[in-house]
Design a protein around this motif. Sequence first.
Motif, PDB file in Angstrom:
ATOM      1  N   VAL A 127     -26.632  -1.382   8.753  1.00 19.47           N
ATOM      2  CA  VAL A 127     -25.964  -2.203   7.748  1.00 19.47           C
ATOM      3  C   VAL A 127     -24.458  -2.165   8.024  1.00 19.47           C
ATOM      4  N   LYS A 128     -23.789  -3.315   7.907  1.00 12.18           N
ATOM      5  CA  LYS A 128     -22.345  -3.374   8.121  1.00 12.18           C
ATOM      6  C   LYS A 128     -21.631  -2.790   6.900  1.00 12.18           C
ATOM      7  N   PRO A 129     -20.854  -1.715   7.074  1.00 13.36           N
ATOM      8  CA  PRO A 129     -20.125  -1.125   5.951  1.00 13.36           C
ATOM      9  C   PRO A 129     -18.786  -1.823   5.732  1.00 13.36           C
ATOM     10  N   ILE A 130     -18.472  -2.105   4.491  1.00  9.29           N
ATOM     11  CA  ILE A 130     -17.173  -2.671   4.114  1.00  9.29           C
ATOM     12  C   ILE A 130     -16.514  -1.653   3.201  1.00  9.29           C
ATOM     13  N   ILE A 131     -15.379  -1.135   3.627  1.00  4.66           N
ATOM     14  CA  ILE A 131     -14.723  -0.050   2.900  1.00  4.66           C
ATOM     15  C   ILE A 131     -13.578  -0.593   2.063  1.00  4.66           C
ATOM     16  N   GLY A 132     -13.580  -0.238   0.786  1.00  6.61           N
ATOM     17  CA  GLY A 132     -12.521  -0.652  -0.125  1.00  6.61           C
ATOM     18  C   GLY A 132     -12.278   0.426  -1.158  1.00  6.61           C
ATOM     19  N   CYS A 133     -11.417   0.109  -2.099  1.00  4.96           N
ATOM     20  CA  CYS A 133     -11.109   1.044  -3.178  1.00  4.96           C
ATOM     21  C   CYS A 133     -10.563   0.228  -4.344  1.00  4.96           C
ATOM     22  N   GLU A 134     -11.045   0.494  -5.531  1.00  2.58           N
ATOM     23  CA  GLU A 134     -10.521  -0.179  -6.718  1.00  2.58           C
ATOM     24  C   GLU A 134      -9.346   0.641  -7.242  1.00  2.58           C
ATOM     25  N   VAL A 135      -8.172   0.059  -7.180  1.00  2.23           N
ATOM     26  CA  VAL A 135      -6.965   0.772  -7.598  1.00  2.23           C
ATOM     27  C   VAL A 135      -6.249  -0.018  -8.684  1.00  2.23           C
ATOM     28  N   TYR A 136      -5.419   0.672  -9.408  1.00  2.00           N
ATOM     29  CA  TYR A 136      -4.635   0.054 -10.468  1.00  2.00           C
ATOM     30  C   TYR A 136      -3.162   0.256 -10.155  1.00  2.00           C
ATOM     31  N   VAL A 137      -2.387  -0.762 -10.386  1.00  7.68           N
ATOM     32  CA  VAL A 137      -0.952  -0.663 -10.158  1.00  7.68           C
ATOM     33  C   VAL A 137      -0.214  -1.054 -11.433  1.00  7.68           C
ATOM     34  N   ALA A 138       0.959  -0.483 -11.602  1.00  9.50           N
ATOM     35  CA  ALA A 138       1.776  -0.784 -12.777  1.00  9.50           C
ATOM     36  C   ALA A 138       3.239  -0.733 -12.363  1.00  9.50           C
ATOM     37  N   PRO A 139       4.064  -1.534 -13.000  1.00  8.43           N
ATOM     38  CA  PRO A 139       5.480  -1.485 -12.674  1.00  8.43           C
ATOM     39  C   PRO A 139       6.099  -0.173 -13.142  1.00  8.43           C
ATOM     40  N   GLY A 140       7.051   0.339 -12.386  1.00  9.99           N
ATOM     41  CA  GLY A 140       7.751   1.559 -12.797  1.00  9.99           C
ATOM     42  C   GLY A 140       6.974   2.816 -12.482  1.00  9.99           C
ATOM     43  N   ALA A 141       7.505   3.937 -12.910  1.00 13.56           N
ATOM     44  CA  ALA A 141       6.890   5.220 -12.686  1.00 13.56           C
ATOM     45  C   ALA A 141       5.879   5.554 -13.762  1.00 13.56           C
ATOM     46  N   ARG A 142       4.938   6.418 -13.449  1.00 12.88           N
ATOM     47  CA  ARG A 142       3.913   6.783 -14.440  1.00 12.88           C
ATOM     48  C   ARG A 142       4.488   7.567 -15.600  1.00 12.88           C
ATOM     49  N   GLN A 143       5.681   8.134 -15.421  1.00 10.35           N
ATOM     50  CA  GLN A 143       6.320   8.905 -16.494  1.00 10.35           C
ATOM     51  C   GLN A 143       7.015   8.000 -17.519  1.00 10.35           C
ATOM     52  N   GLU A 144       7.246   6.736 -17.165  1.00  9.62           N
ATOM     53  CA  GLU A 144       7.917   5.796 -18.085  1.00  9.62           C
ATOM     54  C   GLU A 144       6.950   5.361 -19.179  1.00  9.62           C
TER      55      GLU A 144
ATOM     56  N   TYR B 239     -13.454   9.363  -1.416  1.00  9.58           N
ATOM     57  CA  TYR B 239     -14.179  10.554  -0.992  1.00  9.58           C
ATOM     58  C   TYR B 239     -15.478  10.223  -0.262  1.00  9.58           C
ATOM     59  N   GLY B 240     -16.119   9.129  -0.618  1.00  8.43           N
ATOM     60  CA  GLY B 240     -17.428   8.822  -0.061  1.00  8.43           C
ATOM     61  C   GLY B 240     -17.432   7.921   1.157  1.00  8.43           C
ATOM     62  N   VAL B 241     -16.273   7.458   1.614  1.00  9.20           N
ATOM     63  CA  VAL B 241     -16.281   6.431   2.660  1.00  9.20           C
ATOM     64  C   VAL B 241     -16.827   6.907   4.002  1.00  9.20           C
ATOM     65  N   ILE B 242     -16.608   8.143   4.369  1.00  9.34           N
ATOM     66  CA  ILE B 242     -17.118   8.609   5.667  1.00  9.34           C
ATOM     67  C   ILE B 242     -18.638   8.694   5.635  1.00  9.34           C
ATOM     68  N   ASP B 243     -19.192   9.296   4.573  1.00 10.96           N
ATOM     69  CA  ASP B 243     -20.652   9.348   4.443  1.00 10.96           C
ATOM     70  C   ASP B 243     -21.233   7.939   4.365  1.00 10.96           C
ATOM     71  N   PHE B 244     -20.569   7.068   3.615  1.00 13.27           N
ATOM     72  CA  PHE B 244     -21.001   5.678   3.473  1.00 13.27           C
ATOM     73  C   PHE B 244     -21.020   4.979   4.831  1.00 13.27           C
ATOM     74  N   TYR B 245     -19.952   5.098   5.584  1.00 12.76           N
ATOM     75  CA  TYR B 245     -19.834   4.458   6.891  1.00 12.76           C
ATOM     76  C   TYR B 245     -20.931   4.953   7.839  1.00 12.76           C
TER      77      TYR B 245
END
Length: 78
Positions: free
Chosen positions: A59-76, A45-51
Amino acid sequence: MPFTHLHVHTEFSLLDGASRIKELIKTTKELGMDSIAITDHGAMYGVIDFYKEAKKQGVKPIIGCEVYVAPGARQEHR
């Protein structure tokens, strides 16, 4: 020696970040750094304002996102 923070949460990382973008960029410059990253939790949500603010303050902006991944579907359940 040059240094860049690559793991930074802003106010857009709910319950984890407190940095406001404008002040973050200002402090980055005050500390003599020429770049900074944004890596909010599962949100970009903040990357455009940040950039825009980083570019405005030279200042040089570096855009990233901390994400989590897991095997299978979230319903499993294992």
